[in-house]
Design a protein around this motif. Structure first.
Motif, PDB file in Angstrom:
ATOM      1  N   LYS A  32       0.798  -1.216   0.049  1.00  0.00           N
ATOM      2  CA  LYS A  32      -0.030   0.016  -0.145  1.00  0.00           C
ATOM      3  C   LYS A  32       0.880   1.222   0.046  1.00  0.00           C
ATOM      4  O   LYS A  32       0.533   2.334  -0.504  1.00  0.00           O
ATOM      5  N   GLN A  33       2.066   1.115   0.526  1.00  0.00           N
ATOM      6  CA  GLN A  33       3.002   2.396   0.766  1.00  0.00           C
ATOM      7  C   GLN A  33       3.733   2.854  -0.740  1.00  0.00           C
ATOM      8  O   GLN A  33       4.335   3.807  -0.684  1.00  0.00           O
ATOM      9  N   LYS A  34       3.742   1.697  -1.641  1.00  0.00           N
ATOM     10  CA  LYS A  34       4.416   2.068  -2.817  1.00  0.00           C
ATOM     11  C   LYS A  34       3.460   2.934  -3.945  1.00  0.00           C
ATOM     12  O   LYS A  34       2.349   2.471  -3.986  1.00  0.00           O
ATOM     13  N   PRO A  35       4.029   3.961  -4.133  1.00  0.00           N
ATOM     14  CA  PRO A  35       3.019   4.741  -5.122  1.00  0.00           C
ATOM     15  C   PRO A  35       2.802   3.934  -6.393  1.00  0.00           C
ATOM     16  O   PRO A  35       3.658   3.334  -6.928  1.00  0.00           O
ATOM     17  N   ILE A  36       1.665   4.346  -6.972  1.00  0.00           N
ATOM     18  CA  ILE A  36       1.207   3.671  -8.220  1.00  0.00           C
ATOM     19  C   ILE A  36       2.103   4.451  -9.330  1.00  0.00           C
ATOM     20  O   ILE A  36       2.154   5.561  -9.433  1.00  0.00           O
ATOM     21  N   GLN A  37       2.919   3.674 -10.102  1.00  0.00           N
ATOM     22  CA  GLN A  37       3.975   4.125 -11.077  1.00  0.00           C
ATOM     23  C   GLN A  37       2.984   4.656 -12.364  1.00  0.00           C
ATOM     24  O   GLN A  37       2.201   3.563 -12.855  1.00  0.00           O
ATOM     25  N   GLN A  38       3.190   5.797 -12.960  1.00  0.00           N
ATOM     26  CA  GLN A  38       2.615   6.079 -14.359  1.00  0.00           C
ATOM     27  C   GLN A  38       3.379   5.435 -15.125  1.00  0.00           C
ATOM     28  O   GLN A  38       4.639   5.534 -15.201  1.00  0.00           O
ATOM     29  N   THR A  39       2.763   5.292 -16.423  1.00  0.00           N
ATOM     30  CA  THR A  39       3.535   4.953 -17.552  1.00  0.00           C
ATOM     31  C   THR A  39       3.933   6.121 -18.260  1.00  0.00           C
ATOM     32  O   THR A  39       3.321   7.298 -17.852  1.00  0.00           O
ATOM     33  N   GLU A  40       4.994   6.140 -19.168  1.00  0.00           N
ATOM     34  CA  GLU A  40       5.258   7.509 -19.813  1.00  0.00           C
ATOM     35  C   GLU A  40       4.086   7.903 -20.672  1.00  0.00           C
ATOM     36  O   GLU A  40       3.945   9.135 -20.870  1.00  0.00           O
ATOM     37  N   ALA A  41       3.363   7.132 -21.185  1.00  0.00           N
ATOM     38  CA  ALA A  41       2.088   7.670 -21.980  1.00  0.00           C
ATOM     39  C   ALA A  41       1.046   8.286 -21.046  1.00  0.00           C
ATOM     40  O   ALA A  41       0.624   9.396 -21.362  1.00  0.00           O
ATOM     41  N   GLN A  42       0.785   8.054 -19.708  1.00  0.00           N
ATOM     42  CA  GLN A  42       0.175   8.651 -18.722  1.00  0.00           C
ATOM     43  C   GLN A  42       0.665   9.948 -18.381  1.00  0.00           C
ATOM     44  O   GLN A  42       0.168  10.942 -18.333  1.00  0.00           O
ATOM     45  N   LYS A  43       2.052  10.070 -18.273  1.00  0.00           N
ATOM     46  CA  LYS A  43       2.609  11.224 -18.075  1.00  0.00           C
ATOM     47  C   LYS A  43       2.348  12.364 -19.157  1.00  0.00           C
ATOM     48  O   LYS A  43       2.063  13.515 -18.720  1.00  0.00           O
ATOM     49  N   VAL A  44       2.454  11.676 -20.255  1.00  0.00           N
ATOM     50  CA  VAL A  44       2.478  12.667 -21.544  1.00  0.00           C
ATOM     51  C   VAL A  44       0.930  13.241 -21.477  1.00  0.00           C
ATOM     52  O   VAL A  44       0.326  14.340 -21.582  1.00  0.00           O
ATOM     53  N   LEU A  45       0.043  11.903 -21.338  1.00  0.00           N
ATOM     54  CA  LEU A  45      -1.533  12.596 -21.226  1.00  0.00           C
ATOM     55  C   LEU A  45      -2.008  13.555 -20.196  1.00  0.00           C
ATOM     56  O   LEU A  45      -2.607  14.603 -20.573  1.00  0.00           O
ATOM     57  N   ARG A  46      -1.103  13.426 -19.016  1.00  0.00           N
ATOM     58  CA  ARG A  46      -1.523  14.494 -17.982  1.00  0.00           C
ATOM     59  C   ARG A  46      -0.681  15.913 -18.526  1.00  0.00           C
ATOM     60  O   ARG A  46      -1.332  16.840 -18.306  1.00  0.00           O
ATOM     61  N   ARG A  47       0.252  16.201 -18.993  1.00  0.00           N
ATOM     62  CA  ARG A  47       0.716  17.053 -19.634  1.00  0.00           C
ATOM     63  C   ARG A  47       0.095  17.696 -20.749  1.00  0.00           C
ATOM     64  O   ARG A  47      -0.141  18.976 -20.642  1.00  0.00           O
ATOM     65  N   LEU A  48      -0.449  17.062 -21.579  1.00  0.00           N
ATOM     66  CA  LEU A  48      -1.150  17.492 -22.612  1.00  0.00           C
ATOM     67  C   LEU A  48      -2.577  18.025 -22.145  1.00  0.00           C
ATOM     68  O   LEU A  48      -3.303  18.864 -22.906  1.00  0.00           O
ATOM     69  N   SER A  49      -3.313  17.352 -20.981  1.00  0.00           N
ATOM     70  CA  SER A  49      -4.655  17.727 -20.815  1.00  0.00           C
ATOM     71  C   SER A  49      -4.418  18.800 -19.559  1.00  0.00           C
ATOM     72  O   SER A  49      -5.452  19.514 -19.160  1.00  0.00           O
ATOM     73  N   GLY A  50      -3.352  18.872 -18.877  1.00  0.00           N
ATOM     74  CA  GLY A  50      -3.139  19.666 -17.652  1.00  0.00           C
ATOM     75  C   GLY A  50      -3.878  19.260 -16.512  1.00  0.00           C
ATOM     76  O   GLY A  50      -4.343  19.632 -15.401  1.00  0.00           O
ATOM     77  N   GLN A  51      -4.298  17.887 -16.546  1.00  0.00           N
ATOM     78  CA  GLN A  51      -4.797  17.346 -15.535  1.00  0.00           C
ATOM     79  C   GLN A  51      -4.870  15.882 -15.206  1.00  0.00           C
ATOM     80  O   GLN A  51      -4.352  15.193 -16.333  1.00  0.00           O
ATOM     81  N   LYS A  52      -5.134  15.053 -14.356  1.00  0.00           N
ATOM     82  CA  LYS A  52      -5.118  13.568 -14.090  1.00  0.00           C
ATOM     83  C   LYS A  52      -6.094  12.970 -15.273  1.00  0.00           C
ATOM     84  O   LYS A  52      -7.345  13.512 -14.992  1.00  0.00           O
ATOM     85  N   VAL A  53      -5.814  12.234 -15.973  1.00  0.00           N
ATOM     86  CA  VAL A  53      -6.584  11.338 -16.754  1.00  0.00           C
ATOM     87  C   VAL A  53      -6.916  10.177 -16.583  1.00  0.00           C
ATOM     88  O   VAL A  53      -6.315   9.164 -16.204  1.00  0.00           O
ATOM     89  N   ARG A  54      -8.639   9.975 -16.432  1.00  0.00           N
ATOM     90  CA  ARG A  54      -9.234   8.641 -15.983  1.00  0.00           C
ATOM     91  C   ARG A  54      -8.868   7.681 -16.910  1.00  0.00           C
ATOM     92  O   ARG A  54      -8.522   8.051 -18.149  1.00  0.00           O
ATOM     93  N   LYS A  55      -9.119   6.508 -16.559  1.00  0.00           N
ATOM     94  CA  LYS A  55      -8.906   5.249 -17.505  1.00  0.00           C
ATOM     95  C   LYS A  55      -9.746   5.391 -18.716  1.00  0.00           C
ATOM     96  O   LYS A  55      -9.464   5.104 -19.946  1.00  0.00           O
ATOM     97  N   THR A  56     -11.153   5.800 -18.588  1.00  0.00           N
ATOM     98  CA  THR A  56     -12.254   5.818 -19.643  1.00  0.00           C
ATOM     99  C   THR A  56     -11.659   7.017 -20.469  1.00  0.00           C
ATOM    100  O   THR A  56     -11.779   6.689 -21.829  1.00  0.00           O
ATOM    101  N   ALA A  57     -11.030   8.137 -20.125  1.00  0.00           N
ATOM    102  CA  ALA A  57     -10.732   9.070 -21.205  1.00  0.00           C
ATOM    103  C   ALA A  57      -9.333   8.627 -21.949  1.00  0.00           C
ATOM    104  O   ALA A  57      -9.158   8.890 -23.122  1.00  0.00           O
TER     105      ALA A  57
END
Length: 250
Positions: free
Chosen positions: A99-124
């Motif tokens: 539980k203490q280990k942070p969830i690791q984002q994939t590189e694509a998820q990091k790019v999605l966040r930069r492009l959208s300016g927010q955390k992107v849900r799995k559905t999006a």
């Protein structure tokens, strides 16, 4: 040991730590509940319905539960009689560590966040994947916009959406504030729309294969902005200024 505060589950008898039967039952129950998936808050809620306090006059709390789950003395070390076996303790320890280990984002998820300016849900994220795969399958869908679909065009769409939102009562104030922020951010964006960019995008998508997962490099090289709008509409803005939109299924 007589001057030291004992862990919950023990009491002193003739200078030695011995098991406190009622408290030991609570300790065992805490480990059992945690092993079956209960959270700290779930366990606290259960403990409030039983008569044995952690400390007299104090209500059970998450920190008390966490302290018990982390105390290895319950396995019978440092002169304390065992309340738990080693495997029961280690099972809880492994769960706490996971539980203490942070969830690791994939590189694509990091790019999605930069492009959208927010955390992107799995559905999006899945919608963006569908949009890009559609362009891979049909690169001719990429067209030079007849008029600039740059920041002003996106802002205009968001402004229309804001007007619609404000017409509905009661007004969703959080959604309205989010749209206002998006409009302001979009107005400062600079999106190129030269004709060569359209040709380059067609070439990139025609050379790409269908994706099962989002490709970070493809995202970075083709998409300038991702818009997650009120109501669940996802749109991507290509680097030639063209907007491709996907609406959720009704």
């Amino acid at each position: 040991m007589g001057n030291r505060k004992l862990p919950f589950g023990y009491r002193m008898k003739q200078g030695q730590a011995v098991i406190h039967p009622q408290e030991a039952e609570v300790v065992t129950a805490i480990f059992r509940q945690y092993a079956t998936g209960a959270s700290y808050l779930d366990i606290v809620a259960l403990l409030k319905d039983q008569p044995v306090p952690y400390d007299t006059g104090r209500l059970w709390s998450k920190s008390m539960v966490a302290r018990i789950l982390a105390d290895r003395r319950y396995t019978g070390i440092e002169g304390f009689p065992a309340i738990l076996d080693e495997e029961t303790y280690q099972q809880a320890a492994r769960k706490r560590t996971a539980k203490q280990k942070p969830i690791q984002q994939t590189e694509a998820q990091k790019v999605l966040r930069r492009l959208s300016g927010q955390k992107v849900r799995k559905t999006a994220e899945a919608q963006v994947l569908v949009l890009l795969n559609t362009l891979i399958q049909s690169p001719d869908l990429i067209q030079q916009p007849l008029e600039s679909a740059g920041p002003q065009g996106v802002a205009a769409g968001l402004e229309r959406e804001l007007e619609t939102l404000l017409e509905n009562q009661p007004i969703d104030e959080d959604a309205a504030r989010d749209l206002v922020r998006q409009i302001a951010a979009t107005q400062y964006a600079a999106i190129p729309n030269e004709e060569y960019e359209t040709l380059r995008l067609r070439r990139v998508f025609s050379q790409a294969g269908p994706m099962e997962e989002l490709d970070a490099a493809l995202l970075k090289s083709t998409v300038s902005h991702i818009q997650l709008t009120y109501g669940g509409i996802t749109s991507i803005q290509l680097k030639n200024g063209q907007i491709i939109e996907r609406r959720p299924a009704p």
